[in-house]
Motif scaffolding. Structure first.
Motif, mmCIF file in Angstrom:
data_model
loop_
_atom_site.group_PDB
_atom_site.id
_atom_site.type_symbol
_atom_site.label_atom_id
_atom_site.label_comp_id
_atom_site.label_asym_id
_atom_site.label_seq_id
_atom_site.Cartn_x
_atom_site.Cartn_y
_atom_site.Cartn_z
ATOM 1 N N ALA A 25 0.179 -30.551 118.777
ATOM 2 C CA ALA A 25 -0.281 -30.272 117.414
ATOM 3 C C ALA A 25 0.367 -29.015 116.863
ATOM 4 O O ALA A 25 0.739 -28.955 115.673
ATOM 5 C CB ALA A 25 -1.802 -30.139 117.399
ATOM 6 N N GLU A 50 3.311 -29.077 114.067
ATOM 7 C CA GLU A 50 2.597 -28.483 112.932
ATOM 8 C C GLU A 50 1.685 -29.512 112.246
ATOM 9 O O GLU A 50 1.628 -29.607 111.018
ATOM 10 C CB GLU A 50 3.577 -27.880 111.929
ATOM 11 C CG GLU A 50 4.350 -26.706 112.497
ATOM 12 C CD GLU A 50 5.166 -25.977 111.445
ATOM 13 O OE1 GLU A 50 5.149 -26.400 110.268
ATOM 14 O OE2 GLU A 50 5.824 -24.992 111.804
ATOM 15 N N TRP A 51 0.983 -30.287 113.076
ATOM 16 C CA TRP A 51 -0.045 -31.158 112.520
ATOM 17 C C TRP A 51 -1.172 -30.330 111.910
ATOM 18 O O TRP A 51 -1.857 -30.783 111.004
ATOM 19 C CB TRP A 51 -0.597 -32.061 113.624
ATOM 20 C CG TRP A 51 0.427 -33.027 114.174
ATOM 21 C CD1 TRP A 51 1.553 -33.457 113.540
ATOM 22 C CD2 TRP A 51 0.419 -33.652 115.454
ATOM 23 N NE1 TRP A 51 2.257 -34.327 114.342
ATOM 24 C CE2 TRP A 51 1.585 -34.472 115.524
ATOM 25 C CE3 TRP A 51 -0.437 -33.626 116.543
ATOM 26 C CZ2 TRP A 51 1.885 -35.232 116.644
ATOM 27 C CZ3 TRP A 51 -0.136 -34.373 117.660
ATOM 28 C CH2 TRP A 51 1.015 -35.170 117.707
#
Length: 281
Positions: free
Chosen positions: A52, A56-57
């Protein structure tokens, strides 16, 4: 398949046995098995966190990468900031826990041994126990301020409740046959308590001590989040205010690690204290 790898299944008389293959690599049992089963979930969560952060979720300002948290943790340790705050938190929790332990054992023993004391005290104590730590915070802030006394009192309350309840239940749970045998042997009251009641109630009492320490540690963090300028809880608040989420996560990791270590320490002590029970049975 060779015959030495076939194990017959137990069958009802008159039915034919159907062989089944034996496991070539039997699953380990005992502490090793528990240790192996404990790791997959944390590793999966850590991998999900790393993915993540990498893709860069979630925005890096909200969820920093694991390596950034490790760097912050290392820098805090080298600078002495983390160790200084950890020392303050440990001293607070030990002081509050010691008071809660003494009060909880005394109250639990009194309610467990005396039906009269339990009839008078337990209803009020039950009401007192239902109010969470934060429920007492506004009143105590008016009475004692926001200094160390506030923190020690709230930590003591958090530890006292499970210790008193488990001590009372442990004494009530002593088998009647043990008491009857002691009476046949004409034990004195002190012999009855020291050789029968307390040894038989030791396991639930010690469970209460473990729960008490856990609750004391949780109460410490909550109190430091709301009314403190030092300690691990303060580090979490300070990091949030400056939007330094790496500091927040590093402090959270230390809180979890220290709490886990304290519980494991009491578990080791418990195994030594109750070794005679395993040998007896």
């Amino acid at each position: 398949m060779s015959s030495d790898l076939m194990i017959p299944i137990a069958t009802v008389p008159g039915e034919s046995a159907v062989p089944r293959p034996a496991r070539a690599f039997p699953w380990p049992k005992g502490p090793l098995r528990d240790w192996l089963l404990a790791w997959p979930l944390p590793l999966v969560l850590l991998a999900a966190w790393a993915l993540a952060a990498h893709f860069e979720w979630v925005a890096p300002q909200v969820l920093p990468a694991p390596e950034a948290v490790l760097v912050t943790l290392k820098e805090s340790l080298l600078s002495g900031e983390l160790w200084a705050n950890l020392q303050i938190s440990l001293l607070r929790v030990l002081a509050g826990f010691a008071i809660g332990l003494a009060g909880g054992l005394a109250l639990g023993v009194a309610m467990g041994l005396s039906p009269t004391v339990k009839d008078y005290v337990y209803p009020s104590f039950n009401v007192f126990a239902q109010v969470p730590v934060l429920g007492w915070l506004p009143l105590l802030m008016l009475l004692v301020g926001i200094d160390e006394a506030l923190k020690v009192i709230l930590i003591s309350k958090a530890a006292l409740v499970p210790i008193a309840l488990n001590t009372c239940k442990g004494i009530h749970g002593v088998p009647t046959r043990h008491i009857e045998v002691a009476r046949v042997l004409k034990f004195t009251r002190w012999q009855m308590l020291s050789r029968v009641v307390f040894p038989a109630a030791l396991a639930p009492i010690w469970n209460g001590v473990r729960y008490g320490l856990t609750h004391a540690w949780l109460a410490l963090v909550v109190v430091e989040l709301l009314a403190s300028s030092e300690g691990l809880g303060f580090m979490i608040v300070y990091g949030r205010q400056l939007f330094q989420l790496d500091v927040v996560l590093a402090a959270v990791a230390v809180v979890g690690a220290v709490g886990y270590a304290l519980d494991k320490l009491l578990a080791l002590v418990e195994r030594r204290l109750l070794a005679w029970r395993r040998e007896a049975f």
